[in-house]
Design an enzyme around this catalytic site. Structure first.
Site, mmCIF file in Angstrom:
data_model
loop_
_atom_site.group_PDB
_atom_site.id
_atom_site.type_symbol
_atom_site.label_atom_id
_atom_site.label_comp_id
_atom_site.label_asym_id
_atom_site.label_seq_id
_atom_site.Cartn_x
_atom_site.Cartn_y
_atom_site.Cartn_z
ATOM 1 N N ASP A 1 -4.358 24.271 -23.748
ATOM 2 C CA ASP A 1 -4.277 25.165 -24.371
ATOM 3 C C ASP A 1 -4.794 26.221 -23.696
ATOM 4 O O ASP A 1 -6.011 26.647 -22.791
ATOM 5 C CB ASP A 1 -5.499 24.372 -25.672
ATOM 6 C CG ASP A 1 -5.821 25.262 -26.403
ATOM 7 O OD1 ASP A 1 -5.263 25.350 -27.581
ATOM 8 O OD2 ASP A 1 -7.385 25.664 -26.922
ATOM 9 N N GLU B 1 -0.435 26.971 -22.802
ATOM 10 C CA GLU B 1 0.224 27.703 -24.157
ATOM 11 C C GLU B 1 0.009 29.316 -23.995
ATOM 12 O O GLU B 1 -1.240 29.428 -22.799
ATOM 13 C CB GLU B 1 -1.090 27.860 -25.702
ATOM 14 C CG GLU B 1 -0.888 27.577 -25.961
ATOM 15 C CD GLU B 1 -2.061 28.241 -27.360
ATOM 16 O OE1 GLU B 1 -1.735 27.924 -28.440
ATOM 17 O OE2 GLU B 1 -3.079 27.979 -27.057
#
Length: 625
Positions: free
Chosen positions: A336, A365
């Protein structure tokens, strides 16, 4: 009398000794409240292990360890409740070590520590790649396999399915019970949003504000349940990907009220939130202030920003990641907010993991909509090399393609830069990437608009989207529920609306889309197409690792080929609201001596001699024969 007195004295001595033993034992338990990692593994490539001992004033004690184990470093911080002990595990076999803590040369207490045996061939585990299809699940919203764990006495937020943004009760058991459904869809890999404990008062269901990164949230299950999920998946030749968060923890993380060091988290004189403009990282004109706020600013007020420049923090996160891989037998990571952390620290973090597991895939990400910005972050990038930087990150998420999907298929009238030309232009920039096969391609995820809502629940546009994802370079990812037509209006209902419960995941649901008999007619249309397409994809190496040749779109139609020496696949899109006939002589370069192509969905054979006619808003995938 003398015998009785002596007996009483002996009893008194016995109970005094017993009391001292109990007090000693209680003191040891009270002294050490946490040990992290809680255990480790023998035979790791990097033999240095940093163990964090946490307890009241533990830094005042002198630490030593049994079995002639070498202590390479003992680090104390300004907080006396932490002691970081680094040992050398080189050549150590699986065993139980004993740490002794002395005060004035007397042992005050001891702590056992296990080095466990690794699984056979653990270091060479195979990870996910372009032969896989990844299925993204938000566990709280997928299926409630064990209603007894919907709430937990030790955690603040309780189960409340009536609250769209509350905890709904989906859990690990629910995923395990529906593995056959996921597999029948053609998925080979599961990415769950984070499962570690999140003790936020509200909105804890997304679990990105973790309060303990060594513990599965009890409302999802136990650590053992997570290990069981991996084992059950491996029985079905499926792979488990953990959503890992390096940038931040939750405001309720147990360290917040007693930080190991003032520099464990990035802090400003007053609260400072990141501006989210990550272009500054590669911007040669950027100010130091802008870069500092980008990297060190907090994502949101409830997510303290971790300072990976602190070697203790960097080592802690590296070991935590490796511990989960080894303990839960993981097959990959999705990370993330990857580029919100210090880029050098993240490069070291990724390198440490892939040093231990050379085949391990990690997708970051990088939520940016420029190919150069994305390509910079992939391992061995020529763009990064300009400034002597290598991220060591194997894979990135193709946000440029994602942003085009939501608009291109809604554009019936082509122009210079509208319609299917958007896809052509996207792939024309692939020269920037070091490895185009190792890019995650997707139309949506748990943070974006739902494509079915974007397309106003137009099945034809959904089919176009899935066909694209299944046949272009990279690793396709599908978001749970879209395969049965689920949607949600983020603009109106917020994140909760794009994270609705999967129908059939809860006892009493009127509609059970997990079974063929339980699906509505419309749900079946979505599912059947998706299942047929991605189960076919499993069998065709041309769309896994084959080369790609594409042709400039004409009249809002787009043709490309995926091919190896043994197989050729031809993909044809018609993005018009009317039927289109495409002359095939333009594609002789790739059609070569093939006479016909068989549609992988309908089984219909198309003659390649002169022309192909496509229905409005449709695509065909032809295996050339």
């Amino acid at each position: 009398m003398n015998i009785q007195k002596r007996t009483l004295n002996l009893n008194h001595s016995f109970y005094t000794l017993l009391l001292l033993v109990l007090l000693f034992s209680a003191s040891a338990k009270a002294q050490i409240q946490k040990v992290e990692p809680p255990f480790w593994y023998a035979g790791m490539k990097n033999p240095e292990l940093q163990i964090m001992f946490y307890g009241k004033n533990i830094a005042q004690y002198e630490a030593s360890v049994s079995n002639n184990v070498v202590i390479k470093n003992i680090e104390k911080t300004e907080n006396p409740n932490y002691l970081f002990v680094t040992i050398d595990t080189q050549n150590l076999k699986a065993s139980e070590l004993v740490f002794s803590f002395k005060n004035k040369n007397k042992v005050a207490f001891t702590q056992k520590y296990s080095l466990k045996e690794r699984r056979a061939n653990s270091a060479n585990r195979k990870s996910y790649d372009a032969s896989d299809m990844m299925y993204l699940i938000m566990p709280d919203r997928f299926a409630n396999g064990n209603p007894k764990n919907d709430s937990n006495a030790a955690l603040t937020e309780k189960g409340n399915r009536q609250d769209p943004s509350g905890r709904h009760g989906g859990d690990i058991e629910g995923i395990i019970k529906n593995l056959d459904y996921i597999s029948s869809l053609g998925a080979t890999t599961i990415w769950n949003t984070p499962l570690c404990e999140d003790n936020d008062k509200q909105h804890s269901y997304h679990t990105y504000g973790q309060s303990d990164v060594y513990k599965i949230d009890p409302r999802y299950g136990t650590n053992e349940d997570y290990v069981r999920l991996a084992a059950e998946m491996h029985k079905k030749n499926m792979k488990l990907v953990m959503d890992y968060v390096t940038n931040h923890w939750g405001i309720t993380h147990w360290m917040i009220n007693d930080m190991p060091t003032k520099t464990w988290f990035n802090q400003f004189d007053t609260f400072t939130q990141t501006h989210h403009r990550r272009e500054v990282i590669t911007d040669i004109h950027a100010s130091k202030l802008d870069k500092e706020v980008c990297i060190d600013g907090w994502f949101v007020p409830s997510m303290p920003d971790l300072n990976l420049r602190n070697p203790l923090v960097a080592k802690y996160l590296t070991q935590n990641a490796i511990w989960w891989i080894e303990y839960a037998d993981l097959d990959g990571f999705r990370v993330d907010t990857y580029n919100y952390s210090d880029q050098t620290a993240m490069a070291n973090w990724a390198k440490s993991i892939t040093n231990e597991y050379p085949n391990f895939n990690i997708v970051g990400e990088i939520w940016m909509h420029n190919q150069a910005n994305l390509a910079y972050w992939q391992k061995d990038s020529k763009i990064g090399a300009i400034e002597n930087y290598n991220s060591n990150l194997p894979s990135v998420m193709d946000f440029t393609l994602q942003s085009q999907i939501g608009s291109a298929f809604n554009e019936n009238e082509p122009s210079w830069d509208n319609g299917l030309i958007k896809f052509y232009n996207n792939f024309a920039m692939d020269f920037l990437y070091p490895n185009t096969n190792n890019i995650l391609v997707f139309a949506e995820n748990h943070d974006t608009d739902r494509i079915n809502h974007t397309f106003k629940y137009d099945l034809a546009k959904y089919k176009l989207t899935m066909t694209l994802l299944a046949t272009v370079r990279g690793i396709p990812q599908v978001y749970y529920g879209s395969e049965i037509g689920m949607g949600g209006d983020k603009g109106k209902g917020g994140d909760a609306d794009i994270r609705q419960d999967f129908p059939g995941g809860w006892a009493g649901d009127k509609n059970n889309a997990f079974t063929a008999a339980g699906r509505t007619t419309e749900q079946a249309k979505y599912f059947d197409f998706t299942s047929k397409l991605f189960n076919w994809r499993k069998t065709n190496e041309a769309v896994h690792f084959g080369k790609m040749t594409h042709y400039i779109p004409e009249n809002n139609t787009y043709v490309y080929f995926r091919y190896t020496d043994a197989k050729t696949v031809m993909v044809v899109f018609n993005n018009n609201a009317t039927a289109q006939t495409i002359k095939t002589n333009r594609f002789k370069e790739n059609i070569k001596n093939f006479k016909s192509g068989k549609d992988v969905i309908t089984g219909k054979t198309f003659d390649l001699a002169s022309e192909i006619t496509l229905e409005p808003k449709s695509a065909i995938v032809l295996e050339l024969e």
